[in-house]
Design a protein around this motif. Structure first.
Motif, PDB file in Angstrom:
ATOM      1  N   PHE A  22       0.822  -1.214   0.000  1.00 30.23           N
ATOM      2  CA  PHE A  22       0.000   0.000   0.000  1.00 30.23           C
ATOM      3  C   PHE A  22       0.858   1.267   0.000  1.00 30.23           C
ATOM      4  O   PHE A  22       0.378   2.344  -0.364  1.00 30.23           O
ATOM      5  N   LEU A  23       2.103   1.148   0.438  1.00 23.06           N
ATOM      6  CA  LEU A  23       3.021   2.290   0.399  1.00 23.06           C
ATOM      7  C   LEU A  23       3.862   2.304  -0.873  1.00 23.06           C
ATOM      8  O   LEU A  23       4.624   3.246  -1.093  1.00 23.06           O
ATOM      9  N   TYR A  24       3.748   1.255  -1.690  1.00 25.77           N
ATOM     10  CA  TYR A  24       4.533   1.166  -2.920  1.00 25.77           C
ATOM     11  C   TYR A  24       3.708   1.454  -4.174  1.00 25.77           C
ATOM     12  O   TYR A  24       4.235   1.967  -5.162  1.00 25.77           O
ATOM     13  N   VAL A  25       2.417   1.107  -4.152  1.00 29.64           N
ATOM     14  CA  VAL A  25       1.601   1.185  -5.367  1.00 29.64           C
ATOM     15  C   VAL A  25       1.169   2.628  -5.625  1.00 29.64           C
ATOM     16  O   VAL A  25       0.568   3.258  -4.742  1.00 29.64           O
ATOM     17  N   PRO A  26       1.446   3.177  -6.792  1.00 35.76           N
ATOM     18  CA  PRO A  26       0.976   4.534  -7.112  1.00 35.76           C
ATOM     19  C   PRO A  26      -0.548   4.617  -7.070  1.00 35.76           C
ATOM     20  O   PRO A  26      -1.246   3.696  -7.495  1.00 35.76           O
ATOM     21  N   GLY A  27      -1.053   5.703  -6.535  1.00 38.49           N
ATOM     22  CA  GLY A  27      -2.484   5.881  -6.372  1.00 38.49           C
ATOM     23  C   GLY A  27      -2.980   5.443  -5.015  1.00 38.49           C
ATOM     24  O   GLY A  27      -4.022   5.917  -4.564  1.00 38.49           O
ATOM     25  N   LEU A  28      -2.252   4.555  -4.370  1.00 40.04           N
ATOM     26  CA  LEU A  28      -2.575   4.124  -3.016  1.00 40.04           C
ATOM     27  C   LEU A  28      -1.571   4.644  -2.002  1.00 40.04           C
ATOM     28  O   LEU A  28      -1.900   4.848  -0.842  1.00 40.04           O
ATOM     29  N   SER A  29      -0.341   4.846  -2.452  1.00 36.74           N
ATOM     30  CA  SER A  29       0.730   5.204  -1.534  1.00 36.74           C
ATOM     31  C   SER A  29       0.750   6.698  -1.245  1.00 36.74           C
ATOM     32  O   SER A  29       0.881   7.515  -2.175  1.00 36.74           O
ATOM     33  N   PRO A  30       0.643   7.089   0.026  1.00 38.48           N
ATOM     34  CA  PRO A  30       0.799   8.510   0.349  1.00 38.48           C
ATOM     35  C   PRO A  30       2.220   8.993   0.109  1.00 38.48           C
ATOM     36  O   PRO A  30       2.439  10.182  -0.171  1.00 38.48           O
ATOM     37  N   VAL A  31       3.183   8.083   0.208  1.00 36.96           N
ATOM     38  CA  VAL A  31       4.580   8.466  -0.043  1.00 36.96           C
ATOM     39  C   VAL A  31       4.753   8.871  -1.502  1.00 36.96           C
ATOM     40  O   VAL A  31       5.383   9.898  -1.815  1.00 36.96           O
ATOM     41  N   VAL A  32       4.214   8.070  -2.405  1.00 38.92           N
ATOM     42  CA  VAL A  32       4.311   8.385  -3.829  1.00 38.92           C
ATOM     43  C   VAL A  32       3.555   9.675  -4.149  1.00 38.92           C
ATOM     44  O   VAL A  32       4.023  10.511  -4.948  1.00 38.92           O
ATOM     45  N   ASP A  33       2.400   9.867  -3.524  1.00 37.91           N
ATOM     46  CA  ASP A  33       1.618  11.076  -3.780  1.00 37.91           C
ATOM     47  C   ASP A  33       2.347  12.326  -3.310  1.00 37.91           C
ATOM     48  O   ASP A  33       2.400  13.342  -4.025  1.00 37.91           O
ATOM     49  N   VAL A  34       2.921  12.282  -2.107  1.00 42.13           N
ATOM     50  CA  VAL A  34       3.652  13.436  -1.588  1.00 42.13           C
ATOM     51  C   VAL A  34       4.886  13.718  -2.435  1.00 42.13           C
ATOM     52  O   VAL A  34       5.206  14.878  -2.742  1.00 42.13           O
ATOM     53  N   ALA A  35       5.592  12.651  -2.829  1.00 40.36           N
ATOM     54  CA  ALA A  35       6.767  12.846  -3.688  1.00 40.36           C
ATOM     55  C   ALA A  35       6.364  13.456  -5.029  1.00 40.36           C
ATOM     56  O   ALA A  35       7.075  14.309  -5.576  1.00 40.36           O
ATOM     57  N   GLY A  36       5.205  13.057  -5.568  1.00 39.71           N
ATOM     58  CA  GLY A  36       4.737  13.647  -6.819  1.00 39.71           C
ATOM     59  C   GLY A  36       4.418  15.120  -6.680  1.00 39.71           C
ATOM     60  O   GLY A  36       4.679  15.906  -7.594  1.00 39.71           O
ATOM     61  N   LEU A  37       3.843  15.510  -5.528  1.00 40.92           N
ATOM     62  CA  LEU A  37       3.565  16.930  -5.305  1.00 40.92           C
ATOM     63  C   LEU A  37       4.845  17.749  -5.245  1.00 40.92           C
ATOM     64  O   LEU A  37       4.854  18.940  -5.593  1.00 40.92           O
ATOM     65  N   LEU A  38       5.934  17.114  -4.800  1.00 43.04           N
ATOM     66  CA  LEU A  38       7.226  17.804  -4.726  1.00 43.04           C
ATOM     67  C   LEU A  38       8.014  17.713  -6.022  1.00 43.04           C
ATOM     68  O   LEU A  38       9.148  18.185  -6.090  1.00 43.04           O
ATOM     69  N   GLY A  39       7.404  17.099  -7.032  1.00 39.85           N
ATOM     70  CA  GLY A  39       8.084  16.978  -8.323  1.00 39.85           C
ATOM     71  C   GLY A  39       9.091  15.854  -8.382  1.00 39.85           C
ATOM     72  O   GLY A  39       9.952  15.854  -9.273  1.00 39.85           O
ATOM     73  N   ILE A  40       8.986  14.893  -7.455  1.00 40.76           N
ATOM     74  CA  ILE A  40       9.924  13.765  -7.430  1.00 40.76           C
ATOM     75  C   ILE A  40       9.203  12.526  -7.957  1.00 40.76           C
ATOM     76  O   ILE A  40       8.135  12.156  -7.470  1.00 40.76           O
ATOM     77  N   ASP A  41       9.784  11.901  -8.970  1.00 40.20           N
ATOM     78  CA  ASP A  41       9.194  10.703  -9.553  1.00 40.20           C
ATOM     79  C   ASP A  41       9.726   9.476  -8.811  1.00 40.20           C
ATOM     80  O   ASP A  41      10.908   9.135  -8.923  1.00 40.20           O
ATOM     81  N   VAL A  42       8.866   8.839  -8.041  1.00 36.03           N
ATOM     82  CA  VAL A  42       9.256   7.673  -7.244  1.00 36.03           C
ATOM     83  C   VAL A  42       8.525   6.450  -7.772  1.00 36.03           C
ATOM     84  O   VAL A  42       7.297   6.471  -7.925  1.00 36.03           O
TER      85      VAL A  42
END
Length: 327
Positions: free
Chosen positions: A162-182
């Motif tokens: 749940f922390l790895y899958v895009p669309g479910l992971s808040p970590v991926v979402d926050v990194a996307g808001l910061l312009g970081i592609d994870v």
């Protein structure tokens, strides 16, 4: 009574049973008692030996025998029957000729070098911190750090997914808001995502092994070190680390064996990551050969190779460390 009769009576003893009376049977009783003493440990160990043989030795013997068995199927799907016989090293040759299996072995070796090193260092640091004189609530923190080990690997992998899958992971979402592609599940990162799960699960377990060794250090050694003016870092480096070496070796050997057994984490993540193939790790390759390809001989050969690799790597590690001690 004549002299010969008296001599015979004295030889038999007062109760007529020979010299010493009842004591004449003592050697026989002693032999029976010693025989019972010798049989007692085996009788007590018999239940364990039976279970050990059925659940451990026989599967190993069967797997080794299966690895030398070649099955030939008639028809497209074997509908015309199968024949089996001694295949020599054909299964081992087929297993080693498959590039995917060899690549999976190299992959887990790289995984082990990085992940085991990070995990053992982390477990050692946690153990030293919890056993320091200034640690507060060490029992509570030991329990917290150990709790992940109590979670089955499948459940732990689902939680982390749940922390790895895009669309479910808040970590991926926050990194996307910061312009970081994870991308935690990409071809170049998924191995380290698995390493993160394994480290999270087993660091606390290895920490407890080290803590147990730390608790066996006599308090007099700490007092002597403090009298000599040693601080916490000096005590940890010069006193504690050398004395917990047996625990570190045990944890590393367990970790080497566990690395080659990597299975649950990549299998679960396979459903959310296209970078994980059916032969991503050696255990996955053996599972795929057995249950997807129905080639149990090759699967048995791969399993034997994995066991031999674990044995050889553990033996080499212990031999190198013992050689350093002697030198």
């Amino acid at each position: 009574m004549s002299a010969p009769t008296a001599a015979r009576s004295a030889a038999r003893g007062p109760d007529g049973r020979g010299p010493g009376g009842v004591g004449a049977t003592t050697p026989a009783r002693g032999r029976g008692r010693s025989s019972a003493v010798r049989r007692a440990p085996w009788m007590l160990m018999a239940p364990f030996l039976v279970i050990f043989t059925l659940s451990f030795l026989l599967p190993i013997v069967y797997a080794v025998g299966q690895s030398f068995t070649r099955v030939e199927r008639s028809g497209l799907f074997g509908e015309d029957g199968t024949t089996s016989g001694f295949g020599g090293l054909a299964n081992y040759r087929q297993a080693l000729e498959g590039t995917a299996f060899v690549e999976s072995v190299g992959r887990v070796l790289l995984f082990g070098v990085v992940q085991v090193t990070v995990m053992i260092v982390l477990a050692t640091v946690l153990a030293l911190l919890l056993e320091s004189a200034s640690a507060r609530w060490p029992g509570a923190f030991r329990t917290i750090y150990f709790l992940p080990y109590g979670i089955p690997g499948v459940i732990a992998t689902i939680l982390w997914s749940f922390l790895y899958v895009p669309g479910l992971s808040p970590v991926v979402d926050v990194a996307g808001l910061l312009g970081i592609d994870v991308d935690f599940l990409g071809p170049s990162t998924v191995l380290w995502s698995i390493a993160n799960i394994v480290t999270w699960a087993y660091a606390g377990y290895n920490m407890l092994i080290i803590v147990a060794q730390l608790k066996s250090i006599p308090g007099d050694l700490y007092e002597a070190a403090r009298v000599d003016g040693a601080g916490p870092l000096r005590i940890a480096w010069s006193l504690q680390l050398p004395l917990i070496r047996p625990a570190l070796l045990l944890a590393i050997v367990f970790s080497i064996i566990g690395t080659l057994q990597l299975f649950a984490e990549p299998q679960v993540l396979q459903s959310v990551s296209t970078a994980i193939s059916n032969e991503y790790t050696p255990n996955l390759a053996a599972y795929n050969s057995a249950f997807n390809n129905n080639d149990y001989g090759v699967a048995a050969a791969q399993s034997v190779l994995i066991a031999l690799a674990a044995f050889v790597l553990s033996g080499l590690f212990l031999a190198l460390t013992n050689r350093k001690d002697r030198s």
